[in-house]
Design a protein around this motif. Structure first.
Motif, PDB file in Angstrom:
ATOM      1  N   GLY A  28       0.756  -1.147  -0.270  1.00  9.81           N
ATOM      2  CA  GLY A  28      -0.034  -0.023   0.159  1.00  9.81           C
ATOM      3  C   GLY A  28       0.852   1.226   0.128  1.00  9.81           C
ATOM      4  O   GLY A  28       0.560   2.326  -0.686  1.00  9.81           O
ATOM      5  N   THR A  29       1.807   1.185   0.661  1.00 14.28           N
ATOM      6  CA  THR A  29       3.015   2.334   0.758  1.00 14.28           C
ATOM      7  C   THR A  29       3.656   2.496  -0.476  1.00 14.28           C
ATOM      8  O   THR A  29       3.564   3.684  -1.235  1.00 14.28           O
ATOM      9  N   VAL A  30       3.923   1.567  -1.051  1.00  9.95           N
ATOM     10  CA  VAL A  30       4.565   1.767  -2.518  1.00  9.95           C
ATOM     11  C   VAL A  30       3.502   2.181  -3.553  1.00  9.95           C
ATOM     12  O   VAL A  30       3.805   3.108  -4.280  1.00  9.95           O
ATOM     13  N   VAL A  31       2.482   1.444  -3.592  1.00 10.01           N
ATOM     14  CA  VAL A  31       1.338   1.882  -4.746  1.00 10.01           C
ATOM     15  C   VAL A  31       0.829   3.399  -4.488  1.00 10.01           C
ATOM     16  O   VAL A  31       0.500   4.041  -5.547  1.00 10.01           O
ATOM     17  N   SER A  32       0.826   3.682  -3.301  1.00 10.60           N
ATOM     18  CA  SER A  32       0.088   4.836  -3.010  1.00 10.60           C
ATOM     19  C   SER A  32       1.147   6.043  -3.279  1.00 10.60           C
ATOM     20  O   SER A  32       0.907   7.158  -4.083  1.00 10.60           O
ATOM     21  N   ALA A  33       2.550   5.796  -3.394  1.00 11.36           N
ATOM     22  CA  ALA A  33       3.353   6.822  -3.846  1.00 11.36           C
ATOM     23  C   ALA A  33       3.364   6.736  -5.376  1.00 11.36           C
ATOM     24  O   ALA A  33       3.709   7.686  -6.038  1.00 11.36           O
ATOM     25  N   PHE A  34       3.158   5.450  -5.797  1.00 14.89           N
ATOM     26  CA  PHE A  34       3.226   5.237  -7.304  1.00 14.89           C
ATOM     27  C   PHE A  34       1.915   6.279  -7.886  1.00 14.89           C
ATOM     28  O   PHE A  34       2.012   6.980  -8.882  1.00 14.89           O
ATOM     29  N   ARG A  35       0.599   6.053  -7.238  1.00 10.69           N
ATOM     30  CA  ARG A  35      -0.250   6.906  -7.670  1.00 10.69           C
ATOM     31  C   ARG A  35      -0.048   8.141  -7.504  1.00 10.69           C
ATOM     32  O   ARG A  35      -0.650   9.036  -8.264  1.00 10.69           O
ATOM     33  N   TYR A  36       0.310   8.653  -6.514  1.00 13.23           N
ATOM     34  CA  TYR A  36       0.547  10.129  -6.025  1.00 13.23           C
ATOM     35  C   TYR A  36       1.545  10.653  -7.333  1.00 13.23           C
ATOM     36  O   TYR A  36       1.101  11.710  -7.919  1.00 13.23           O
ATOM     37  N   CYS A  37       2.590   9.994  -7.661  1.00 11.59           N
ATOM     38  CA  CYS A  37       3.607  10.483  -8.692  1.00 11.59           C
ATOM     39  C   CYS A  37       2.892  10.515 -10.048  1.00 11.59           C
ATOM     40  O   CYS A  37       3.024  11.582 -10.895  1.00 11.59           O
ATOM     41  N   ILE A  38       2.085   9.522 -10.296  1.00 14.22           N
ATOM     42  CA  ILE A  38       1.191   9.860 -11.520  1.00 14.22           C
ATOM     43  C   ILE A  38       0.358  10.838 -11.514  1.00 14.22           C
ATOM     44  O   ILE A  38       0.290  11.792 -12.666  1.00 14.22           O
ATOM     45  N   GLU A  39      -0.317  11.039 -10.474  1.00 13.50           N
ATOM     46  CA  GLU A  39      -1.122  12.033 -10.625  1.00 13.50           C
ATOM     47  C   GLU A  39      -0.822  13.520 -10.687  1.00 13.50           C
ATOM     48  O   GLU A  39      -1.104  14.552 -11.423  1.00 13.50           O
ATOM     49  N   VAL A  40       0.420  13.697  -9.849  1.00  9.48           N
ATOM     50  CA  VAL A  40       1.267  14.912 -10.151  1.00  9.48           C
ATOM     51  C   VAL A  40       1.727  15.075 -11.523  1.00  9.48           C
ATOM     52  O   VAL A  40       1.614  16.222 -12.072  1.00  9.48           O
ATOM     53  N   GLY A  41       2.176  14.040 -12.287  1.00 10.45           N
ATOM     54  CA  GLY A  41       2.753  14.071 -13.585  1.00 10.45           C
ATOM     55  C   GLY A  41       1.646  14.615 -14.535  1.00 10.45           C
ATOM     56  O   GLY A  41       1.757  15.214 -15.315  1.00 10.45           O
ATOM     57  N   LEU A  42       0.621  13.757 -14.272  1.00 14.34           N
ATOM     58  CA  LEU A  42      -0.623  14.237 -15.178  1.00 14.34           C
ATOM     59  C   LEU A  42      -0.965  15.382 -15.323  1.00 14.34           C
ATOM     60  O   LEU A  42      -1.603  16.167 -16.023  1.00 14.34           O
ATOM     61  N   ARG A  43      -1.071  16.054 -13.745  1.00 18.78           N
ATOM     62  CA  ARG A  43      -1.545  17.508 -13.258  1.00 18.78           C
ATOM     63  C   ARG A  43      -0.738  18.409 -14.216  1.00 18.78           C
ATOM     64  O   ARG A  43      -1.215  19.244 -14.895  1.00 18.78           O
ATOM     65  N   TYR A  44       0.479  18.337 -14.119  1.00 14.72           N
ATOM     66  CA  TYR A  44       1.581  18.873 -14.798  1.00 14.72           C
ATOM     67  C   TYR A  44       1.585  19.054 -16.186  1.00 14.72           C
ATOM     68  O   TYR A  44       1.751  19.923 -16.767  1.00 14.72           O
ATOM     69  N   SER A  45       1.172  17.577 -16.696  1.00 19.14           N
ATOM     70  CA  SER A  45       0.946  17.608 -18.218  1.00 19.14           C
ATOM     71  C   SER A  45      -0.087  18.567 -18.820  1.00 19.14           C
ATOM     72  O   SER A  45       0.083  19.009 -19.641  1.00 19.14           O
ATOM     73  N   ARG A  46      -1.056  18.370 -18.077  1.00 15.90           N
ATOM     74  CA  ARG A  46      -2.292  19.061 -18.493  1.00 15.90           C
ATOM     75  C   ARG A  46      -1.938  20.674 -18.264  1.00 15.90           C
ATOM     76  O   ARG A  46      -2.474  21.587 -19.384  1.00 15.90           O
ATOM     77  N   LEU A  47      -1.459  21.008 -17.373  1.00 15.00           N
ATOM     78  CA  LEU A  47      -1.051  22.478 -17.123  1.00 15.00           C
ATOM     79  C   LEU A  47      -0.186  22.978 -18.459  1.00 15.00           C
ATOM     80  O   LEU A  47      -0.483  24.019 -19.029  1.00 15.00           O
ATOM     81  N   VAL A  48       0.694  22.133 -18.843  1.00 11.80           N
ATOM     82  CA  VAL A  48       1.591  22.506 -19.947  1.00 11.80           C
ATOM     83  C   VAL A  48       0.864  22.509 -21.176  1.00 11.80           C
ATOM     84  O   VAL A  48       1.109  23.459 -22.008  1.00 11.80           O
ATOM     85  N   TYR A  49      -0.191  21.697 -21.335  1.00 10.51           N
ATOM     86  CA  TYR A  49      -0.760  21.803 -22.789  1.00 10.51           C
ATOM     87  C   TYR A  49      -1.754  22.984 -22.671  1.00 10.51           C
ATOM     88  O   TYR A  49      -2.211  23.324 -23.720  1.00 10.51           O
ATOM     89  N   GLY A  50      -2.562  23.010 -21.415  1.00  6.57           N
ATOM     90  CA  GLY A  50      -3.276  24.173 -21.362  1.00  6.57           C
ATOM     91  C   GLY A  50      -2.567  25.517 -21.847  1.00  6.57           C
ATOM     92  O   GLY A  50      -3.430  26.353 -22.170  1.00  6.57           O
TER      93      GLY A  50
END
Length: 418
Positions: A28-50
Motif C-alpha cells: 500500500g505504501t509503494v502503490v500509494s506513492a506510485f499513484r501520487y507520482c502519476i497524479e502529479v505528472g498528469l496534472r503538470y502535463s495538463r497545465l503544460v498543454y493548457g
C-alpha cells in the motif's frame, strides 16, 4: 499444552494472515506513492498543454516538449531493455511466476516498474495504473518472502497477497483485489489463499485510504434505479459491449505485429510512437489524457452530445491500442473501464433521443457498461461486478451489473474471444 494450542487455534492461518497484512501495508505504501507520482505528472502535463493552447506559438517551447517526451521514451526503453519483464501491465508475468513458469528478481522489477510506470503514465498516455500496481505488490510480496526465507507455497501466497494488495491500493477496492487474484491470477479458492490475499488487500487499502481519502475512485451516483421493465436495454447493451469487446481483443493481440512491421523499431523503442502522438491528444483534448478516470467522473456533471461521445470513443479506442500495444509499462483496466463508460453513454443518449429511455437512466447505463466491457474483455465477470461496485461506491446495482456482465461475457465467448 502446545498441542492444545495448535488444536484450539489454527496458527498456520493466523501466520498467513499476519504475513499478508504486512505485505499489504508495505505494498500500500509503494502503490500509494506510485499513484501520487502519476497524479502529479498528469496534472503538470495538463497545465503544460493548457499553456500551449492559449499562448502564442513559440517554436522552442514545442521543441522542448517534443525533446522531453523523446527523452522519457528513451529512458523507459532503457529500463525495458534492462528488464523486459516490466513490459505491459505485468499481470501475465505474475501469473507465470505463480504457475512456476517464470522467475524474476523482485528488486529489479520493483524499482524499474515504478519508475517506468510513472514516466509512461505521467505524460498522459492512455494506460492504467492497476496492472503496474499489481506487479509492484507482487514484487513486494516476493521480496518479503525472500527476507523471511520462505519458499514453495508460502512464497506464492505472499506474491498473491501482494497482487491483491496492489489492485486494492490502485482502486481502493479490497474485495475486488482479493477476488481478482482468486479468479484471474492464482486460480485457487482455498481458504489459505483467500485469507492471505484478503489480509493483504485490507492492509493496502488502509494505507491508500489514509493517503487519498474515503471518496470512491469513480464516485458516480444516479437518482433512480433502472426499472425491471427496462432490463431489455441491458441485453442490447450487453451484446454491443460484447461485440466491441471482441474487437478490442482482436486488435490488441495483433498490435505487437503491426508495431514490428510498420515501425521496424526494436521492441523497447516502440514506445516512442505513443510518446510523440500523445502531444497531439494533449494539445487538442487535454481532458482526455490518462487512463480515463477523470473522464468517467466527469460524466457525473455533464454527459456530452452523441457526436462528441462517438469522437471521444474513437480517440480513446485508437490511442489506447497505440499506448498499450507498444509494450510500455502500464495497465489496461482503466482504459477498458473508460471505454465501457463511453459506450454506455453513447447507447443511453441514442436511446434517449429515440424516446426509448428517460434521460435519468443514462448514468445507470454508464456505470453498468464499465463492468460489462471489463467482463467481456477480461473474462472475469465476478471481478468486474465487484470492482465497479467498490470504485463507484454503490451497492444497489448488483443485479443489472450481473445481467450486463454475463451478456457481454457470453457474446465475447461465443465469438471465440480469448
Amino acid at each position: 499444552m502446545t498441542q492444545f494450542v495448535k488444536e484450539k487455534f489454527n496458527l498456520t492461518r493466523l501466520r498467513s494472515v499476519l504475513l499478508g497484512l504486512l505485505v499489504g501495508l508495505m505494498s500500500g505504501t509503494v502503490v500509494s506513492a506510485f499513484r501520487y507520482c502519476i497524479e502529479v505528472g498528469l496534472r503538470y502535463s495538463r497545465l503544460v498543454y493548457g499553456h500551449l493552447r492559449i499562448a502564442p506559438f513559440v517554436w522552442w517551447q514545442w521543441a522542448l516538449l517534443i525533446g522531453v517526451n523523446l527523452g522519457l521514451a528513451l529512458i523507459v526503453a532503457w529500463l525495458l531493455k534492462k528488464e523486459p519483464y516490466i513490459s505491459g501491465s505485468g499481470i501475465p508475468q505474475v501469473e507465470g511466476q505463480l504457475a512456476g513458469e517464470l522467475e524474476m528478481h523482485w528488486w529489479s522489477i520493483l524499482w524499474r516498474k515504478f519508475v517506468g510506470g510513472v514516466l509512461a503514465l505521467g505524460p498522459g498516455l492512455f494506460l492504467g495504473r492497476e496492472g503496474p500496481s499489481i506487479q509492484l505488490g507482487a514484487s513486494v510480496g516476493q521480496g518479503l518472502a525472500a527476507g523471511f526465507k520462505l519458499s514453495g507455497t508460502d512464497r506464492r501466497l505472499l506474491i498473491a497477497s501482494g497482487s491483491a494488495a496492489g489492485l486494492a491500493a490502485a482502486f481502493n477496492a479490497p474485495i475486488a483485489g482479493t477476488l481478482f487474484v482468486l479468479e484471474e491470477v492464482y486460480h485457487n479458492f482455498s481458504p489459505l489463499v483467500w485469507l492471505t490475499a484478503l489480509a493483504g488487500a485490507i492492509g493496502s487499502d488502509f494505507v491508500s485510504l489514509n493517503v487519498f481519502g474515503l471518496v470512491p475512485v469513480l464516485h458516480l451516483s444516479y437518482s433512480r434505479s433502472l426499472p425491471v421493465s427496462s432490463y431489455w436495454h441491458l441485453i442490447l447493451l450487453g451484446i454491443l459491449l460484447g461485440l466491441f469487446g471482441y474487437l478490442y481483443q482482436r486488435i490488441l493481440l495483433v498490435m505487437p505485429r503491426w508495431y514490428r512491421n510498420l515501425t521496424h523499431l526494436p521492441r523497447p523503442l516502440q514506445g516512442i510512437v505513443p510518446f510523440l502522438l500523445v502531444i497531439l491528444v494533449g494539445y487538442f483534448a487535454p481532458n482526455l489524457l490518462g487512463g480515463g478516470n477523470g473522464l468517467i467522473v466527469g460524466f457525473g456533471q455533464y454527459v456530452p452530445s452523441l457526436l462528441v461521445l462517438i469522437a471521444i470513443f474513437v480517440v480513446r479506442f485508437v490511442f489506447s491500442m497505440i499506448s498499450y500495444g507498444s509494450g510500455l509499462p502500464g495497465g489496461i483496466f482503466l482504459p477498458i473501464l473508460s471505454l465501457g463508460a463511453v459506450i454506455g453513454a453513447i447507447y443511453g443518449v441514442f436511446m434517449n433521443q429515440l424516446g426509448l429511455l428517460p434521460h435519468v437512466y443514462i448514468m445507470n447505463l454508464i456505470i453498468f457498461s464499465m463492468a460489462g466491457y471489463f467482463a467481456g474483455i477480461g473474462k472475469a465477470p465476478f471481478t468486474a461486478i465487484l470492482l465497479v461496485t467498490e470504485m463507484v461506491g454503490n451497492l444497489t446495482h448488483l443485479m443489472p451489473l450481473a445481467v450486463l456482465s454475463l451478456t457481454a461475457y457470453l457474446v465475447v465467448d461465443l465469438l471465440g474471444g480469448a
